[in-house]
Design a protein around this motif. Structure first.
Motif, short mmCIF file in Angstrom:
data_model
loop_
_atom_site.label_atom_id
_atom_site.label_comp_id
_atom_site.label_asym_id
_atom_site.label_seq_id
_atom_site.Cartn_x
_atom_site.Cartn_y
_atom_site.Cartn_z
N ASP A 1 -24.32 -64.87 32.86
CA ASP A 1 -23.78 -63.54 33.18
C ASP A 1 -22.43 -63.32 32.50
OD1 ASP A 1 -25.95 -62.86 34.70
OD2 ASP A 1 -24.94 -63.02 36.64
N MET A 2 -21.58 -64.32 32.55
CA MET A 2 -20.27 -64.19 31.91
C MET A 2 -20.39 -64.05 30.40
SD MET A 2 -17.71 -66.73 34.04
CE MET A 2 -18.71 -68.20 33.87
N LEU A 3 -21.26 -64.85 29.80
CA LEU A 3 -21.48 -64.76 28.36
C LEU A 3 -22.04 -63.39 27.99
CD1 LEU A 3 -23.15 -68.26 27.77
CD2 LEU A 3 -20.87 -67.57 27.00
N ALA A 4 -23.00 -62.91 28.76
CA ALA A 4 -23.65 -61.64 28.46
C ALA A 4 -22.68 -60.47 28.60
CB ALA A 4 -24.86 -61.44 29.37
N LEU A 5 -21.87 -60.47 29.64
CA LEU A 5 -20.92 -59.37 29.85
C LEU A 5 -19.90 -59.32 28.72
CD1 LEU A 5 -20.33 -59.52 33.71
CD2 LEU A 5 -21.22 -57.55 32.43
N LYS A 6 -19.37 -60.47 28.34
CA LYS A 6 -18.39 -60.48 27.24
C LYS A 6 -19.05 -60.06 25.94
CE LYS A 6 -14.35 -61.09 25.49
NZ LYS A 6 -13.23 -60.19 25.86
N ALA A 7 -20.29 -60.50 25.73
CA ALA A 7 -21.01 -60.09 24.52
C ALA A 7 -21.18 -58.58 24.47
CB ALA A 7 -22.37 -60.79 24.46
N MET A 8 -21.57 -57.99 25.59
CA MET A 8 -21.74 -56.53 25.64
C MET A 8 -20.43 -55.81 25.34
SD MET A 8 -24.40 -55.71 28.74
CE MET A 8 -24.29 -57.18 29.75
N GLU A 9 -19.36 -56.30 25.92
CA GLU A 9 -18.06 -55.67 25.67
C GLU A 9 -17.72 -55.70 24.19
OE1 GLU A 9 -13.30 -56.21 26.80
OE2 GLU A 9 -14.78 -57.67 27.51
N LEU A 10 -17.86 -56.85 23.55
CA LEU A 10 -17.51 -56.98 22.14
C LEU A 10 -18.41 -56.11 21.26
CD1 LEU A 10 -17.00 -60.86 22.04
CD2 LEU A 10 -15.22 -59.14 21.65
N ILE A 11 -19.70 -56.11 21.54
CA ILE A 11 -20.64 -55.38 20.70
C ILE A 11 -20.49 -53.87 20.88
CG2 ILE A 11 -23.09 -54.95 20.25
CD1 ILE A 11 -23.49 -57.97 21.14
N ILE A 12 -20.44 -53.41 22.12
CA ILE A 12 -20.35 -51.97 22.36
C ILE A 12 -19.04 -51.40 21.84
CG2 ILE A 12 -20.19 -50.22 24.18
CD1 ILE A 12 -22.25 -51.88 25.77
N ARG A 13 -17.97 -52.16 21.94
CA ARG A 13 -16.66 -51.66 21.48
C ARG A 13 -16.50 -51.71 19.96
NH1 ARG A 13 -13.92 -50.63 25.94
NH2 ARG A 13 -13.80 -52.09 27.70
N HIS A 14 -17.22 -52.60 19.27
CA HIS A 14 -16.92 -52.82 17.84
C HIS A 14 -18.09 -52.59 16.88
CE1 HIS A 14 -12.95 -54.43 18.83
NE2 HIS A 14 -13.53 -55.08 19.82
N LEU A 15 -19.32 -52.48 17.38
CA LEU A 15 -20.46 -52.35 16.47
C LEU A 15 -20.39 -51.07 15.65
CD1 LEU A 15 -23.13 -53.23 15.28
CD2 LEU A 15 -24.28 -52.33 17.32
N LEU A 16 -20.03 -49.96 16.26
CA LEU A 16 -19.97 -48.70 15.52
C LEU A 16 -18.95 -48.77 14.39
CD1 LEU A 16 -21.20 -45.87 15.36
CD2 LEU A 16 -19.36 -45.07 16.88
N HIS A 17 -17.80 -49.39 14.65
CA HIS A 17 -16.78 -49.56 13.59
C HIS A 17 -17.33 -50.42 12.45
CE1 HIS A 17 -13.71 -47.67 16.03
NE2 HIS A 17 -13.94 -48.51 17.02
N SER A 18 -18.04 -51.48 12.81
CA SER A 18 -18.62 -52.36 11.80
C SER A 18 -19.66 -51.62 10.97
CB SER A 18 -19.26 -53.57 12.50
OG SER A 18 -19.78 -54.48 11.57
N TYR A 19 -20.40 -50.73 11.61
CA TYR A 19 -21.42 -49.93 10.93
C TYR A 19 -20.79 -48.89 10.00
CZ TYR A 19 -25.06 -46.28 10.63
OH TYR A 19 -25.96 -45.32 10.20
N GLN A 20 -19.73 -48.25 10.48
CA GLN A 20 -19.11 -47.16 9.71
C GLN A 20 -18.24 -47.68 8.57
OE1 GLN A 20 -17.19 -45.13 12.98
NE2 GLN A 20 -18.87 -43.67 13.22
N ASP A 21 -17.65 -48.85 8.77
CA ASP A 21 -16.80 -49.45 7.74
C ASP A 21 -17.15 -50.91 7.62
OD1 ASP A 21 -14.90 -50.39 6.01
OD2 ASP A 21 -13.16 -49.93 7.29
N GLY A 22 -18.06 -51.22 6.70
CA GLY A 22 -18.54 -52.58 6.57
C GLY A 22 -17.50 -53.59 6.17
N GLN A 23 -16.34 -53.13 5.67
CA GLN A 23 -15.27 -54.04 5.28
C GLN A 23 -14.24 -54.27 6.38
OE1 GLN A 23 -15.54 -55.63 2.22
NE2 GLN A 23 -17.51 -54.58 2.38
N ASP A 24 -14.48 -53.70 7.57
CA ASP A 24 -13.58 -53.89 8.70
C ASP A 24 -13.80 -55.30 9.26
OD1 ASP A 24 -12.28 -53.95 11.17
OD2 ASP A 24 -12.73 -51.86 11.62
N MET A 25 -12.99 -56.24 8.81
CA MET A 25 -13.21 -57.64 9.16
C MET A 25 -12.98 -57.90 10.65
SD MET A 25 -14.61 -59.72 7.17
CE MET A 25 -14.30 -61.05 8.30
N GLU A 26 -12.05 -57.20 11.26
CA GLU A 26 -11.83 -57.41 12.69
C GLU A 26 -13.07 -57.01 13.48
OE1 GLU A 26 -8.85 -56.21 16.37
OE2 GLU A 26 -8.44 -55.46 14.36
N ALA A 27 -13.67 -55.87 13.11
CA ALA A 27 -14.88 -55.44 13.79
C ALA A 27 -16.01 -56.42 13.52
CB ALA A 27 -15.27 -54.04 13.33
#
Length: 406
Positions: free
Chosen positions: A223-249
Motif C-alpha cells: 500500500d505504501m509503495l503503491a500510494l507513493k508510486a501514484m503520487e509520483l506518476i500522477i504529478r509528473h507523467l504529463l510533464h514527462s510526456y509534454q517535455d521529453g527532456q525534463d529530466m526531473e520529471a
C-alpha cells in the motif's frame, strides 16, 4: 455496499519479494559492467532493434568490455515478447556459453530475459510454468535488468508475460525465480522514449500502482509503495510526456514505475490487466495503451467496492478533499485519472482502429482468457464472464470526460 476483506495469501503475516540489489538514479547504467563481473564471465545482452539504433546496446557492450568480460547479443525482440523470442535468445545463450544475462530495454526485453534466465537451467517449454502448474526447480542464470522505459516495472517483479504464438494467449508466469538479481533504474535511458511510448508506459505503471492498492492481496508495505508510486506518476507523467527532456520529471516517473512494480509483484494486479492481455494478444495493442483504454471503465465498475481506498488516493493527492464525503473524493479520484488519460491522448478501442465485428467475435475468448489469467479474481468486485464481455463492449467506444465534481 459489498464488503471486501483485504489481505495477503498468508495467514497472520506478509511476505515481500524484491531483487537482491536495486541501483537507481541518473547515470546508474554505468554500473552494469561492474555488477555483471560479480556474477559471471560471459554476458548475454538481450535487447531490441530500437535500443541498437539509439546506442544503448553499444553503451552496454562498452561497460561490459571495460570489466574484461566477453559477451554475446540477442536483439530480435519486436513489440510484445513471444515464446519464439525466448527460444531464439535461449539458443544464443547456450551456443555462446553465457553465464549472466543483461536485459536492456522495455518490458518486452526484460520479460524475455527473465524467461531465458530460467529456461537456461530448467527443462521444457516456458508455457509449462504458467499458472503455477510447474515450479522452476533449478536456480536461474543471474539477470541484471536495465529498463529504458518508465512503465512495466518488470525490473523489480517476479512476473513475466510471454505470448504463446500457437494459441495467441499471453501467458502470465509468476515465480520468485523470475526476479532479477540486480535492477538498474537509470532515468537517462528513458530519454529515447517518444511521447506516445512515454504515455503508454506511464499509464501502465499507474495501473500497476492502482491495481496493487485495490487488490484483495494488498498488504501494508505494498500500500505504501503503491500510494507513493501514484503520487509520483500522477504529478509528473504529463510533464514527462509534454517535455521529453525534463529530466526531473523523467526521474520521478522512473522511480514511481519501479515502486509500482514492486507493489504489484507482491500484491498482484486485478481486472485491468486481466482484460488487457487478451487485447494485446489478439489485436496487438501495446500493453500500456490497452491498460489505459480499460482503466476508466474498470474503475467505474469497481468503485462501490473500493470507495474508501479510492478516496484515500484522492486525500493523498489533494488534502483539501478530506472535507468532501468519501463518495465525492472517490469519484474525484477517478475523474482525475480520466483527465490524465485524456491529456495523454489515450484513444478508445474504436479510435485505435480495431474492427468492431472482429472485436465482437473475439469477446467470448477474450473474457475467458481474462478469467483464466487469475487477475480478475483479485479485483475488489469479481466479475462474471458476461460482465467482462459487457465491460469490453463499453470500453470499445468509451469517451473520456474532463468534468470534475465540485
Amino acid at each position: 455496499m459489498p464488503k471486501v476483506r483485504w489481505g495477503s495469501l498468508f495467514e497472520g503475516y506478509y511476505q515481500l519479494q524484491m531483487p537482491g540489489k536495486i541501483i537507481y538514479g541518473r547515470d546508474s547504467f554505468s554500473q552494469v559492467g561492474i555488477q555483471a563481473a560479480q556474477l559471471g564471465a560471459k554476458v548475454l545482452i538481450i535487447s531490441d532493434p530500437i535500443m541498437v539504433k539509439v546506442g544503448n546496446v553499444a553503451l552496454c557492450e562498452t561497460y561490459v568490455v571495460e570489466q574484461g568480460l566477453a559477451y554475446a547479443t540477442y536483439t530480435g525482440i519486436d513489440t510484445e515478447p513471444t515464446d519464439r523470442h525466448v527460444e531464439e535468445a535461449l539458443a544464443v545463450c547456450q551456443q555462446e556459453g553465457c553465464d549472466v544475462i543483461v536485459a536492456v530495454g522495455g518490458g518486452s526485453c526484460i520479460d524475455t530475459a527473465k524467461a531465458v534466465a530460467c529456461m537456461a537451467t530448467n527443462e521444457g517449454y516456458i508455457g509449462d510454468y504458467m499458472g503455477g502448474k510447474k515450479p522452476f526447480s533449478a536456480k536461474p542464470l543471474p539477470l541484471i535488468a536495465c529498463p529504458t522505459t518508465a512503465g512495466t516495472g518488470s525490473e523489480v517483479t517476479k512476473v513475466t508475460v510471454i505470448i504463446n504464438t500457437k494459441t495467441q494467449v499471453k501467458m502470465m508466469i509468476s515465480q520468485p525465480e523470475l526476479l532479477p538479481v540486480v535492477a538498474i533504474v537509470d532515468p537517462v535511458l528513458t530519454l529515447s522514449c517518444p511521447p506516445a511510448v512515454t504515455a503508454a508506459t506511464g499509464i501502465d505503471a499507474l495501473c500497476h500502482a492502482v491495481e496493487a492498492y485495490l487488490s484483495r492481496k494488498s498488504q501494508p508495505v505494498t500500500d505504501m509503495l503503491a500510494l507513493k508510486a501514484m503520487e509520483l506518476i500522477i504529478r509528473h507523467l504529463l510533464h514527462s510526456y509534454q517535455d521529453g527532456q525534463d529530466m526531473e520529471a523523467r526521474e520521478k516517473v522512473a522511480l514511481g514505475s519501479m515502486l509500482a512494480g514492486a507493489a504489484f509483484s507482491n500484491a498482484s494486479v486485478t481486472l485491468v490487466h486481466g482484460m488487457s492481455r487478451p487485447i494485446g494478444a489478439l489485436f496487438h495493442v501495446p500493453h500500456g495503451i490497452s491498460n489505459a483504454m480499460l482503466l476508466p471503465v474498470v474503475l467505474d465498475y469497481t468503485k462501490e467496492c473500493a470507495i474508501e481506498k479510492l478516496a484515500s488516493i484522492g486525500h493523498m493527492l489533494h488534502p483539501e478533499w478530506k472535507s468532501q464525503s468519501v463518495s465525492e473524493a472517490a469519484e474525484n479520484t477517478i475523474v482525475e485519472m480520466k483527465q490524465l488519460c485524456k491529456r495523454l491522448h489515450i484513444p478508445n478501442l474504436k479510435k485505435w482502429g480495431i474492427d468492431k465485428e472482429a472485436f465482437e467475435a473475439a469477446l467470448p475468448k477474450m473474457a475467458a482468457d481474462a478469467l483464466a489469467s487469475g487477475s480478475p479474481a483479485n479485483n475488489p468486485l469479481v466479475p462474471t464472464h458476461e460482465e467482462i464481455v459487457q465491460l469490453y463492449r463499453r470500453s470499445y467506444e468509451y469517451e473520456l470526460t474532463t468534468t470534475q465534481m465540485a
